[in-house]
Each structure stands twice: as structure tokens, then as C-alpha cells.
Write a protein that holds these residues in place. Sequence first.
Motif, PDB file in Angstrom:
ATOM      1  N   TYR A 124       0.877  -1.165   0.000  1.00  0.00           N
ATOM      2  CA  TYR A 124       0.000   0.000   0.000  1.00  0.00           C
ATOM      3  C   TYR A 124       0.915   1.215   0.000  1.00  0.00           C
ATOM      4  O   TYR A 124       1.698   1.412   0.942  1.00  0.00           O
ATOM      5  CB  TYR A 124      -0.881   0.033   1.249  1.00  0.00           C
ATOM      6  N   LEU A 125       0.818   2.057  -1.032  1.00  0.00           N
ATOM      7  CA  LEU A 125       1.771   3.156  -1.159  1.00  0.00           C
ATOM      8  C   LEU A 125       1.073   4.468  -1.500  1.00  0.00           C
ATOM      9  O   LEU A 125       0.113   4.500  -2.271  1.00  0.00           O
ATOM     10  CB  LEU A 125       2.801   2.853  -2.256  1.00  0.00           C
ATOM     11  N   SER A 126       1.598   5.541  -0.914  1.00  0.00           N
ATOM     12  CA  SER A 126       1.262   6.882  -1.369  1.00  0.00           C
ATOM     13  C   SER A 126       2.263   7.259  -2.452  1.00  0.00           C
ATOM     14  O   SER A 126       3.262   6.561  -2.664  1.00  0.00           O
ATOM     15  CB  SER A 126       1.326   7.875  -0.209  1.00  0.00           C
ATOM     16  N   LEU A 127       2.010   8.350  -3.142  1.00  0.00           N
ATOM     17  CA  LEU A 127       2.932   8.773  -4.191  1.00  0.00           C
ATOM     18  C   LEU A 127       4.123   9.509  -3.593  1.00  0.00           C
ATOM     19  O   LEU A 127       4.015  10.107  -2.513  1.00  0.00           O
ATOM     20  CB  LEU A 127       2.210   9.665  -5.196  1.00  0.00           C
ATOM     21  N   GLY A 174      -2.477   4.037  -3.892  1.00  0.00           N
ATOM     22  CA  GLY A 174      -2.371   2.903  -4.799  1.00  0.00           C
ATOM     23  C   GLY A 174      -2.030   1.639  -4.044  1.00  0.00           C
ATOM     24  O   GLY A 174      -1.408   1.683  -2.979  1.00  0.00           O
ATOM     25  N   ALA A 175      -2.450   0.512  -4.579  1.00  0.00           N
ATOM     26  CA  ALA A 175      -2.096  -0.795  -4.025  1.00  0.00           C
ATOM     27  C   ALA A 175      -1.380  -1.588  -5.112  1.00  0.00           C
ATOM     28  O   ALA A 175      -1.801  -1.589  -6.272  1.00  0.00           O
ATOM     29  CB  ALA A 175      -3.336  -1.544  -3.543  1.00  0.00           C
ATOM     30  N   ALA A 213      -7.900  -2.072  -1.168  1.00  0.00           N
ATOM     31  CA  ALA A 213      -7.483  -3.039  -2.190  1.00  0.00           C
ATOM     32  C   ALA A 213      -8.584  -4.080  -2.314  1.00  0.00           C
ATOM     33  O   ALA A 213      -9.763  -3.715  -2.310  1.00  0.00           O
ATOM     34  CB  ALA A 213      -6.129  -3.647  -1.828  1.00  0.00           C
ATOM     35  N   ASN A 214      -8.225  -5.352  -2.419  1.00  0.00           N
ATOM     36  CA  ASN A 214      -9.233  -6.398  -2.629  1.00  0.00           C
ATOM     37  C   ASN A 214     -10.326  -6.330  -1.569  1.00  0.00           C
ATOM     38  O   ASN A 214     -10.065  -6.162  -0.384  1.00  0.00           O
ATOM     39  CB  ASN A 214      -8.563  -7.764  -2.613  1.00  0.00           C
ATOM     40  N   LEU A 215     -11.567  -6.504  -2.016  1.00  0.00           N
ATOM     41  CA  LEU A 215     -12.740  -6.263  -1.165  1.00  0.00           C
ATOM     42  C   LEU A 215     -13.082  -7.399  -0.214  1.00  0.00           C
ATOM     43  O   LEU A 215     -13.814  -7.198   0.749  1.00  0.00           O
ATOM     44  CB  LEU A 215     -13.967  -6.022  -2.056  1.00  0.00           C
ATOM     45  N   GLN A 216     -12.581  -8.603  -0.479  1.00  0.00           N
ATOM     46  CA  GLN A 216     -13.104  -9.780   0.190  1.00  0.00           C
ATOM     47  C   GLN A 216     -13.155  -9.639   1.716  1.00  0.00           C
ATOM     48  O   GLN A 216     -14.203  -9.818   2.344  1.00  0.00           O
ATOM     49  CB  GLN A 216     -12.274 -11.014  -0.185  1.00  0.00           C
TER      50      GLN A 216
END
Length: 617
Positions: A372-375, A429-430, A596-599
Motif C-alpha cells: 500500500y503506497l502513497s505517491l 495505490g495498491a 485493495a481487494n474487497l473480500q
Amino acid sequence: MTADTTSFDYVIVGGGTAGLVVAARLSENPDYRVLVLEAGVDNSADPRVHIPALYSALAYTDADWGFSTEPQPGLNGRQIPVNQGKALGGSSSINARVFVPPTKTLVDAWETLGNQGWTWDALRPYLARAYTSPEVDKSLEKAMGIGEWTSRENDTPRGPIQTSFPGSASHPIREAWAETFKMNGLAMAHDPFLESSVGGFSCLASIDPATKERSNATTAYYHPNKNRENLCVLTSARVMKIDFDMALPPAPIRATAVQYEQDGELRTVAVAKEVILAAGAFQSPKVLELSGIGDAQLLAQHGIDVVQDLPGVGENLQDHVVSSISYRARDDLETLDALARQEPDAIGQAMQQYTSNRSGPLTSVGVYTYAYLSLPAQDQQQLRELLGSNPPPDESSSSSSSSGSQPPLARALHDIGEKMLLDPQTPSGAYLSIMSQAPRPDVPNSGYPADPAVPGKFFTIAAMLSHPFSRGSVHIQSRDPLVDPAIDPRYLSHPLDEEVLARHMLHIETIATSPPLARLLQQPLARRDPASHLAADLDAAKRYLRAKSTSMWHPAGSCAMMPRALGGVVDARLRVYGVSNLRVVDSSAIPLISTANLQATVYAFAERAADLIKETW
């Protein structure tokens, strides 16, 4: 309970991820009669369902609704496949099993939108309730890429969903990934389920560590409870509409029955307490509109009597758009490329390994690590300027904004998005790694050709847009329940989305060239697709996104939990506005898409929804 019962306390529309969670929790009370109506079948015995690496073979089968979007101008007019599970367990039966949490900042923003009590602190116990965290031998922690975690769960969660760190514990990608991000000051300091922010980490998968099979809503929530006398699950039962008692004010509108089709017959079941919608982000708004709840003008166009005028139904649709770059890997790196090419010898050997001792390449889909990243800081000032040049519309305006939202909601989303985009501790962003190339099959009506697997070994890094500004819609096209809805996510329609994701695509190169990860790749770097050689060119990255991006299959928000004045459909207790006993408990009610992924987020959301229903009754 027998299927011929004509009345239930709770009727749950959709036996997917959220629906089976709620059914299992409500039926814990033997006094509650619970019915689940699922359009698909229980296919949990299908090897394509329970063997991890075979999941992609389920696309466009009877287990998949096989939806596609409307042509997307932001993606060169392409129609994007948005596969959704049509089976008991829903998308938890056909997904890639990635099990990662949302971030604290994201969940706290749900409350910022007006949903009192929906915070990270409130949701996190429900995350812990949903899954069992895997145990890892201390001697393997460094190789697994979790040796730097200063803490894991003190009390290991023991929920129904079984999780594991997928694949071989000795695969070098995990340690290389962890060390690469550590060298750049971006190591995840602890188990991300405790409180994730930014950084790289080894990710979990909903794969049982003992059996190496899929753990989903069917196997975890339904099968252990299917013999309860007060629980009935009907498969191949497609819901047509909900019936209401339209008593004169001040008496509230009340759901009284659900109509469904099974075995070619139209049937009706009465509801004593509540109807609970869990049909997913594409189907829950469809059921509402077919039942007379939605934008009055749209309903009138299709000759549907208005039960409740709720213009927000089907609006606020969000999805994660993703793009990737594949690099040639070292010849000695273990990848899944032979399976991607469907080489008979490789498949035969893999099947022998799996059936004999539950080992080998079929035990995972090749997704071992996440970030998981910021710019980077150098992008922040440019983005700040872009935010200023793309303000939300004035509230006096009657037109929708470039995000697809009406002015009051657009202002709220802009303020939240600005905070997330410019906060260095909030990921925009992921990223995920895939131990294989990512070939593209021939997809009907997609507007772009197949991209078959090629010889060689590859390592893929994909980047997805965590918090899109763009908003789309999903609406009925006919009053006929058998007609698919029109799905228009409006990918990259907001200018900021393309800018942000293009910058994340350029950052993929930084990751790929950073040691020790670079030591797993051929040098000099060779890319599978020449067009992915972006060379720090922002315009090239944007062109690549328009031509190559697709959906991560994470739709949410189309029956959003928000104040009605912002276009919300359900309140903070997930009750549909204007109806006394109708709730929505699936991803369509999530107001802002997960990081990110919803699960994992959907499991936690449904767990809390079950408690809210119990509190009412």
C-alpha cells in the motif's frame, strides 16, 4: 427447515459472500426462521472452485454472471469484463482469494460521510471475527517476509474463514519484497490487519493451510450450519422483485414478500421481519429498481410503479482499475508460467503433486506480496495543483460533476479524496506481485484481442487505484428481471484518476529496479510487452493505461450507506430509506471502496450487519 415453508422471519436475497455470513449469524438463534435465495448452485465440489490455481477457469461459466461494462471512453472505448460469482458463496467462490484489509484512514472516512459509528475501531473486531490468522513457525518468519513485524495479533483470530500465506514458504519473493521496501523505508511494521498504513507486506489468501483448498462463504459459513432446522437455502432461485405493503401515511412502507423463479415456476415467500438484500453491487440496485425503489424518472421510463423515490439507487458505483507490467524473471525462479501456457506435462505434474500431498504450483494463484503506497513527495505539489484545478461543482449547480456525483456528494468526496491523496501515510495505490505473466483470454465484446501466454518465465507487478474519484452507475435496462443491468463504472473519467494511476505505474519501475528484488529478474530488465517500457514518461503511462487497464472485480457503493441528502440509499444501520424492514448488507452499501481487494472488508461488513439486525429484533 423444509423448502416448502411459505413464510420466514428473514429472507436474504443472494447467497454470496455477505448473504451467507448474515444467514449463519441470524440462524444462530433457533427462534429465527431464515431463508436464503441464491440464483446459482453449490459448486464447492468443483475442482476449479477448491483448487487455488484453477480459479480463472470459472470465468464465463455457469458460475459467473459474465457481465461486461458499457464502452468506457477513459479506456479507449473498451467494454471491460466484470466477472461476478453466480454460485453459492457468490464471488468468494470464483475470486483469486487475496485476503487483505482496508486501511484505518479509509474506514474512518465512512463516518466522515455521515455514518455515525462506522470507524476502524468499530470495524476491526468484525475483521477479527471473520477469519483465522495462520500460525507461522518462528524459524520461517524471515523467509516469509514477516520477520520485521513488531507485532501480530495478540489473540489469534479464530473466525470461519481459514487463511494462509499461500504457496511455498521458501519462495524467495517474500523476503526479497520485504527487504526491498525496508531499504526504501517502506516496510510494513506489523500485521496489516492490526492497523495498516503504507508499506510492503506478505499477504494472506483465503486458502485453508491444512487442505490447501479455497475457504469461502460456502465452506466456512454455510456448510458447518446447513443442518440447522431454522435455516433454508434455495439454490437456482432467481429473485424477481420484492412486494410491499403501501399503507397510507403515516404508516411506513413495509416489505411483505419476495417473488422468485425456480424450476420454471414463479413463487412467492412471505416475510415476517425483514428482507435483506445481498445480491452484490450490480444486482442489489437492480432488485430495488425492479421492486419500485429508485429514481422515479427511471422507474417511470420502464413502467414500474414507484414505491420509494431514491435517486441514489445504482449511483456512486466504484471499482478498482488495475494495470500491470511483466518482467522476464531469472531462469531458476519458480513461476506459474507453464500453467499459464497450459503445458500438458506441467499440468500433469502439478496435479500429481496436489493430489498426493497438497503441494506444488496448484496451491496458490501466485500472489504472495502486496504494498500500500502513497505517491512520492515530488508528485504531491503537482497533485495539489490538479486538485485545485478540478474543484467539485458549486452546490447551486444541477449538473453532475466530472466524478459522476451530484454537487453535495461531489464536495464531500473531493474533500475526503484530497486528504487521502496528499497524506503520505494514506495509500493512493495498491501494488501486488504475481509469479507469472498475465495473459489475457479472448473476451467477448471486450473490444481488444486476446494476449496469449508466451514462452519464458515472468514476474508481474500490478498497480491499482485505491481511491478513485470517478463514480459510475448501474441501472436496469428493462422491467424484465432476466435482462442484465447496464454497468457503467466510468473508469478514469475524473482527470485525477488517470494522473494518480499513471504515476503509480511509473513507480513500478522503481520497485523492479530496487535490490534485492531486482536480483530475481533478468538484467538488463526485459518486459513482456514493449509498450510497458514507460521510461519515466507520464504521457506514455497514460496511453498504456487507456489501452491495457481492466477491472479488479471489486465493485462497491451502488446502494451507498450515506445520508439521504448526499444520495445515500441506506442509513448507518443499513436500512433502506423510506422502508421499515429492508436492508442492504453487501458491497453495494459500502460508501467508499476498500483500499485493495474487497473480500476481507465484505466479510467484516456483513458480520457487523448481522449484529445490527440482531440488535433491532
